[in-house]
Design a protein around this motif. Sequence first.
Motif, PDB file in Angstrom:
ATOM      1  N   SER A  15      33.686  11.490  26.211  1.00 57.85           N
ATOM      2  CA  SER A  15      33.446  11.246  24.777  1.00 57.85           C
ATOM      3  C   SER A  15      33.344   9.763  24.430  1.00 57.85           C
ATOM      4  CB  SER A  15      34.535  11.918  23.947  1.00 57.85           C
ATOM      5  OG  SER A  15      35.814  11.398  24.285  1.00 57.85           O
ATOM      6  N   TRP A  16      33.951   8.869  25.257  1.00 58.74           N
ATOM      7  CA  TRP A  16      33.886   7.445  24.915  1.00 58.74           C
ATOM      8  C   TRP A  16      32.463   6.895  24.982  1.00 58.74           C
ATOM      9  CZ3 TRP A  16      32.070   4.422  28.869  1.00 58.74           C
ATOM     10  CH2 TRP A  16      32.311   4.818  30.197  1.00 58.74           C
ATOM     11  N   CYS A  17      31.565   7.626  25.625  1.00 59.18           N
ATOM     12  CA  CYS A  17      30.179   7.157  25.728  1.00 59.18           C
ATOM     13  C   CYS A  17      29.499   7.030  24.365  1.00 59.18           C
ATOM     14  CB  CYS A  17      29.357   8.098  26.599  1.00 59.18           C
ATOM     15  SG  CYS A  17      29.787   8.081  28.344  1.00 59.18           S
ATOM     16  N   GLN A  18      29.964   7.838  23.400  1.00 59.61           N
ATOM     17  CA  GLN A  18      29.300   7.829  22.097  1.00 59.61           C
ATOM     18  C   GLN A  18      29.552   6.552  21.302  1.00 59.61           C
ATOM     19  OE1 GLN A  18      30.773  11.015  19.534  1.00 59.61           O
ATOM     20  NE2 GLN A  18      32.840  10.763  20.386  1.00 59.61           N
ATOM     21  N   ALA A  19      30.466   5.687  21.784  1.00 59.18           N
ATOM     22  CA  ALA A  19      30.782   4.456  21.055  1.00 59.18           C
ATOM     23  C   ALA A  19      29.623   3.461  21.062  1.00 59.18           C
ATOM     24  CB  ALA A  19      32.036   3.804  21.641  1.00 59.18           C
ATOM     25  N   ALA A  20      28.741   3.552  22.064  1.00 59.40           N
ATOM     26  CA  ALA A  20      27.604   2.639  22.144  1.00 59.40           C
ATOM     27  C   ALA A  20      26.533   3.261  23.035  1.00 59.40           C
ATOM     28  CB  ALA A  20      28.030   1.286  22.710  1.00 59.40           C
ATOM     29  N   PRO A  21      25.263   3.125  22.686  1.00 63.64           N
ATOM     30  CA  PRO A  21      24.192   3.749  23.477  1.00 63.64           C
ATOM     31  C   PRO A  21      24.196   3.304  24.941  1.00 63.64           C
ATOM     32  CG  PRO A  21      23.344   2.909  21.386  1.00 63.64           C
ATOM     33  CD  PRO A  21      24.748   2.419  21.500  1.00 63.64           C
ATOM     34  N   GLU A  22      24.520   2.032  25.183  1.00 64.88           N
ATOM     35  CA  GLU A  22      24.486   1.512  26.551  1.00 64.88           C
ATOM     36  C   GLU A  22      25.606   2.057  27.426  1.00 64.88           C
ATOM     37  OE1 GLU A  22      26.293  -1.866  23.963  1.00 64.88           O
ATOM     38  OE2 GLU A  22      24.822  -0.244  23.753  1.00 64.88           O
ATOM     39  N   PHE A  23      26.604   2.691  26.804  1.00 67.01           N
ATOM     40  CA  PHE A  23      27.719   3.236  27.581  1.00 67.01           C
ATOM     41  C   PHE A  23      27.287   4.407  28.477  1.00 67.01           C
ATOM     42  CE2 PHE A  23      31.637   1.820  24.869  1.00 67.01           C
ATOM     43  CZ  PHE A  23      31.390   0.511  25.245  1.00 67.01           C
ATOM     44  N   PHE A  24      26.277   5.160  28.049  1.00 64.09           N
ATOM     45  CA  PHE A  24      25.844   6.295  28.868  1.00 64.09           C
ATOM     46  C   PHE A  24      25.366   5.834  30.236  1.00 64.09           C
ATOM     47  CE2 PHE A  24      25.553   8.381  24.678  1.00 64.09           C
ATOM     48  CZ  PHE A  24      26.200   9.575  24.959  1.00 64.09           C
ATOM     49  N   ASP A  25      24.583   4.768  30.266  1.00 62.84           N
ATOM     50  CA  ASP A  25      24.056   4.248  31.523  1.00 62.84           C
ATOM     51  C   ASP A  25      25.190   3.712  32.404  1.00 62.84           C
ATOM     52  OD1 ASP A  25      21.574   3.658  33.028  1.00 62.84           O
ATOM     53  OD2 ASP A  25      22.253   1.587  32.865  1.00 62.84           O
ATOM     54  N   TYR A  26      26.089   2.956  31.798  1.00 63.47           N
ATOM     55  CA  TYR A  26      27.239   2.415  32.540  1.00 63.47           C
ATOM     56  C   TYR A  26      28.101   3.554  33.078  1.00 63.47           C
ATOM     57  CZ  TYR A  26      31.833   0.231  33.219  1.00 63.47           C
ATOM     58  OH  TYR A  26      33.044  -0.166  33.742  1.00 63.47           O
ATOM     59  N   HIS A  27      28.354   4.542  32.246  1.00 63.74           N
ATOM     60  CA  HIS A  27      29.168   5.703  32.621  1.00 63.74           C
ATOM     61  C   HIS A  27      28.541   6.465  33.784  1.00 63.74           C
ATOM     62  CE1 HIS A  27      29.858  10.106  32.230  1.00 63.74           C
ATOM     63  NE2 HIS A  27      31.110   9.786  31.952  1.00 63.74           N
ATOM     64  N   ASP A  28      27.233   6.703  33.699  1.00 62.82           N
ATOM     65  CA  ASP A  28      26.560   7.536  34.702  1.00 62.82           C
ATOM     66  C   ASP A  28      26.370   6.825  36.036  1.00 62.82           C
ATOM     67  OD1 ASP A  28      26.406   9.400  32.697  1.00 62.82           O
ATOM     68  OD2 ASP A  28      24.213   9.551  32.683  1.00 62.82           O
ATOM     69  N   LYS A  29      26.172   5.505  36.001  1.00 65.98           N
ATOM     70  CA  LYS A  29      25.804   4.781  37.213  1.00 65.98           C
ATOM     71  C   LYS A  29      26.952   4.029  37.878  1.00 65.98           C
ATOM     72  CE  LYS A  29      20.980   4.137  35.841  1.00 65.98           C
ATOM     73  NZ  LYS A  29      19.932   3.147  35.476  1.00 65.98           N
ATOM     74  N   GLU A  30      28.035   3.752  37.127  1.00 64.44           N
ATOM     75  CA  GLU A  30      29.092   2.903  37.682  1.00 64.44           C
ATOM     76  C   GLU A  30      30.510   3.444  37.541  1.00 64.44           C
ATOM     77  OE1 GLU A  30      29.023  -1.386  36.893  1.00 64.44           O
ATOM     78  OE2 GLU A  30      27.136  -1.071  35.831  1.00 64.44           O
ATOM     79  N   TRP A  31      30.847   3.873  36.337  1.00 62.98           N
ATOM     80  CA  TRP A  31      32.254   4.104  35.998  1.00 62.98           C
ATOM     81  C   TRP A  31      32.865   5.240  36.807  1.00 62.98           C
ATOM     82  CZ3 TRP A  31      35.627   7.589  33.449  1.00 62.98           C
ATOM     83  CH2 TRP A  31      36.815   7.007  32.961  1.00 62.98           C
ATOM     84  N   GLY A  32      33.961   4.931  37.476  1.00 60.76           N
ATOM     85  CA  GLY A  32      34.700   5.961  38.186  1.00 60.76           C
ATOM     86  C   GLY A  32      34.279   6.186  39.622  1.00 60.76           C
ATOM     87  N   TYR A  33      33.273   5.427  40.094  1.00 62.20           N
ATOM     88  CA  TYR A  33      32.836   5.589  41.481  1.00 62.20           C
ATOM     89  C   TYR A  33      33.564   4.573  42.354  1.00 62.20           C
ATOM     90  CZ  TYR A  33      29.092   8.008  38.991  1.00 62.20           C
ATOM     91  OH  TYR A  33      28.386   8.838  38.148  1.00 62.20           O
ATOM     92  N   PRO A  34      34.038   4.989  43.544  1.00 61.28           N
ATOM     93  CA  PRO A  34      34.885   4.109  44.361  1.00 61.28           C
ATOM     94  C   PRO A  34      34.155   2.858  44.852  1.00 61.28           C
ATOM     95  CG  PRO A  34      34.246   6.076  45.589  1.00 61.28           C
ATOM     96  CD  PRO A  34      33.811   6.295  44.176  1.00 61.28           C
ATOM     97  N   VAL A  35      34.852   1.729  44.761  1.00 59.52           N
ATOM     98  CA  VAL A  35      34.300   0.430  45.146  1.00 59.52           C
ATOM     99  C   VAL A  35      35.177  -0.194  46.224  1.00 59.52           C
ATOM    100  CG1 VAL A  35      33.790  -1.911  44.345  1.00 59.52           C
ATOM    101  CG2 VAL A  35      33.269   0.048  42.877  1.00 59.52           C
ATOM    102  N   GLY A  36      34.547  -0.680  47.281  1.00 64.43           N
ATOM    103  CA  GLY A  36      35.287  -1.336  48.358  1.00 64.43           C
ATOM    104  C   GLY A  36      34.864  -2.770  48.575  1.00 64.43           C
ATOM    105  N   ASN A  37      34.022  -3.288  47.677  1.00 60.57           N
ATOM    106  CA  ASN A  37      33.505  -4.652  47.798  1.00 60.57           C
ATOM    107  C   ASN A  37      34.419  -5.631  47.072  1.00 60.57           C
ATOM    108  OD1 ASN A  37      31.748  -6.890  46.332  1.00 60.57           O
ATOM    109  ND2 ASN A  37      30.688  -6.392  48.241  1.00 60.57           N
ATOM    110  N   ASP A  38      34.925  -6.630  47.791  1.00 61.65           N
ATOM    111  CA  ASP A  38      35.896  -7.561  47.206  1.00 61.65           C
ATOM    112  C   ASP A  38      35.362  -8.299  45.988  1.00 61.65           C
ATOM    113  OD1 ASP A  38      37.786  -6.848  49.053  1.00 61.65           O
ATOM    114  OD2 ASP A  38      38.046  -8.842  49.906  1.00 61.65           O
ATOM    115  N   GLN A  39      34.098  -8.726  46.044  1.00 59.59           N
ATOM    116  CA  GLN A  39      33.551  -9.493  44.928  1.00 59.59           C
ATOM    117  C   GLN A  39      33.460  -8.635  43.672  1.00 59.59           C
ATOM    118  OE1 GLN A  39      30.803 -12.349  46.404  1.00 59.59           O
ATOM    119  NE2 GLN A  39      29.701 -12.537  44.482  1.00 59.59           N
TER     120      GLN A  39
END
Length: 202
Positions: A15-39
């Motif tokens: 539901s937090w995606c509805q706060a801004a249109p750009e959140f859908f793209d960030y949510h779908d492509k990045e948020w919550g996916y495991p990251v192992g890159n130090d940078q």
Amino acid sequence: MSATVTGPDGRPRCSWCQAAPEFFDYHDKEWGYPVGNDQRLFEKLCLESFQSGLSWRTILAKRENFRAAFHGFDYDKVAEFTDADVERLLQDAGIIRHRGKIEAVINNAARAQELVAQEGSIAAYVWRYEARPEDLPEPQTASTSPESVAMSKDLKKRGWKFVGPTTVFAFMQAMGLVNDHATGCVMREKAAQMRQDFTKPE
């Protein structure tokens, strides 16, 4: 409030995606996916510290400016920043001009170097704090966790700044250390699969 909202494709998202249109793209492509890159991990810790007291929308809109200002969050380069760099960044309208947070990023870059020397990598260190799924509360019902409290406490002991338990938990959510996609969100299963396929750094 419902845990999900209908996305542009008609399928449910957190539901937090509805706060801004750009959140859908960030949510779908990045948020919550495991990251192992130090940078990337260092970048997210820094951006979460900048977000303290502000909205993530503000930070996300300025993310490319932050990357340019801090050399892509290469902590080896940022650790060499001087007082002159602090003054330069305080004049940079493209980022959040907060002296304490800017100085914290530079301090934390040096602490990151120490962490890597001691622990092997930032990734190996942070993934030790991954919670067991059975110990997690219902998705998006908590703003901290025992693991985020423990990591925050340890980072502070190591000299890091602006790394409180809430900041660390938001970092853990975004970097996939927990799957906090809402029950019913179409990306929850994808995040779960990516976490299952992810090889934890050692």
